[in-house]
Scaffold this active site. Sequence first.
Site, PDB file in Angstrom:
ATOM      1  N   GLU A 137      -8.715 -11.983  14.514  1.00 33.13           N
ATOM      2  CA  GLU A 137      -8.312 -10.641  14.950  1.00 33.13           C
ATOM      3  C   GLU A 137      -6.891 -10.297  14.528  1.00 33.13           C
ATOM      4  OE1 GLU A 137      -7.696 -13.473  18.479  1.00 33.13           O
ATOM      5  OE2 GLU A 137      -9.103 -13.217  16.828  1.00 33.13           O
TER       6      GLU A 137
ATOM      7  N   ASP B 172      21.969   8.624 -25.686  1.00 36.41           N
ATOM      8  CA  ASP B 172      22.715   9.625 -26.460  1.00 36.41           C
ATOM      9  C   ASP B 172      23.774   8.892 -27.277  1.00 36.41           C
ATOM     10  OD1 ASP B 172      24.363  11.887 -27.301  1.00 36.41           O
ATOM     11  OD2 ASP B 172      23.361  13.029 -25.712  1.00 36.41           O
TER      12      ASP B 172
ATOM     13  N   ASP C 202      -2.054  -8.509  16.270  1.00 34.62           N
ATOM     14  CA  ASP C 202      -3.138  -9.298  16.851  1.00 34.62           C
ATOM     15  C   ASP C 202      -3.632  -8.572  18.106  1.00 34.62           C
ATOM     16  OD1 ASP C 202      -4.126 -12.491  17.005  1.00 34.62           O
ATOM     17  OD2 ASP C 202      -4.088 -11.436  18.914  1.00 34.62           O
TER      18      ASP C 202
END
Length: 462
Positions: free
Chosen positions: A373, A9, A330
């Site tokens: 894993e 503005d 894990d």
Amino acid sequence: MTAQILVVDDVPANIKLLEAKLNKEYYDVLTAKDGFEALKQVKEHKPDLVLLDVMMPGMDGFEVCQKLKEDNEVSHIPVVIVTALSEKTDRLKGLNAGADDFLTKPINDMALFARVKSLIRLKQLMDEVRLRDKTSHEMGIDNEASGAFLSDVSGAKILLVDDDEVQAKQLVTRLSETYKVEYVQEPENALAKANEGDFDVILISTQLNGVDGLRLASQIKSQETTRNVPLLVLVDEEDTNLMYKALEMGINDYLVVPVDKNEMMARVRSQIRRKKYQEALKSNYQKSISMAITDALTGLYNRHYLNSHLGNMVKQSLKNNKSLALMMMDMDHFKSVNDTYGHDVGDMILKQLAALIIESSRSAELAARFGGEEFVVLMPETDEQSAIQAAERIRALIETTPFKINDKGDTINKTLSIGVSSLHPDGDSGESLLKRADEALYEAKHGGRNQVKVSAAAPKGW
């Protein structure tokens, strides 16, 4: 909801007023006094939203908005034009320039914050898709989303739900000039039609006889097949509370009844463009999956993709002062599974574990197989305490879920150890985040397993 908003503005008092209102709601505010400075600020800071005045010297707000929407780098950033102009022609000019909405001064605070929250919510969802697309591009996968935000939208499919036959006929006639339109007069048939139609936009009247149109919209939004379809509701011009409620619920936009058909076309076009752009990004993302960034066994992201995406997430989180957490997990005593039942059963269990991790994760989170894993979940905008709670939920889920080991229905029980780390705000790296989570996981494994441990914070100035 923390976000960065650019206020543009040329009147300092107007900037101060909006800045004070937004700061009170905990938004970070940038300011610009003219269009040229606004373009520079947007390019440099990539704010979450632009509140843009129209009447400015040198370059008016309409021209600024059009330039922003033509720039592929920033075209996805929502723009709300804020002005004293109230004529429909001015509003339509703003929407045709690409503005997402048009607020008239003096600004109603409820209207302002409802619109701001709605648009920022959409922007942040798109940011996550864009970031994944950026990661794919850095890995050598071509980006076909460029320019999609302003792509041709003719021929898109529209569903209109309205039992006002006269009004519906007028809307269908206008929409059919550009789009393929299907009309449902009986609201009870709308949900089934929405699910089967593969629509690009759905318009629903909130003035249905004997049916809550907003509830119908909510039901459509909650369905898996229609969750990402833009929804616009038709609302009586006097019912401002319903307008704000619709935006709070996640409805994409609204049209005031009696409907200005040109404004309808502009708003529908804007929503379709945004949808097409998001679909183009998702298409790139799907292509990246086919180019070996996922783990072949589990379907999760692989370690290579995780490392690339983690670096981007760390940079973005530090730049925007956002929290970021990571959990590394894990499966306990997994070697005994392979030794006892064989590697085929071990693979079967890892697939089930991956599915449970996805089930427990939010859509914005990224799950990856780190190796063997070990799995990692990257959690944007998540502080340490929330990450611990999420880790505990996954740990408890695994502990109580039997894992199938054959087609006969035989099962075994397994547990999970988890390490959690969180981004240090004074500077950090993806490598450090992974290392600290790994150290916490080590503590969990050697401290009795089936537990969650949190890493020590990174040194200041890392």
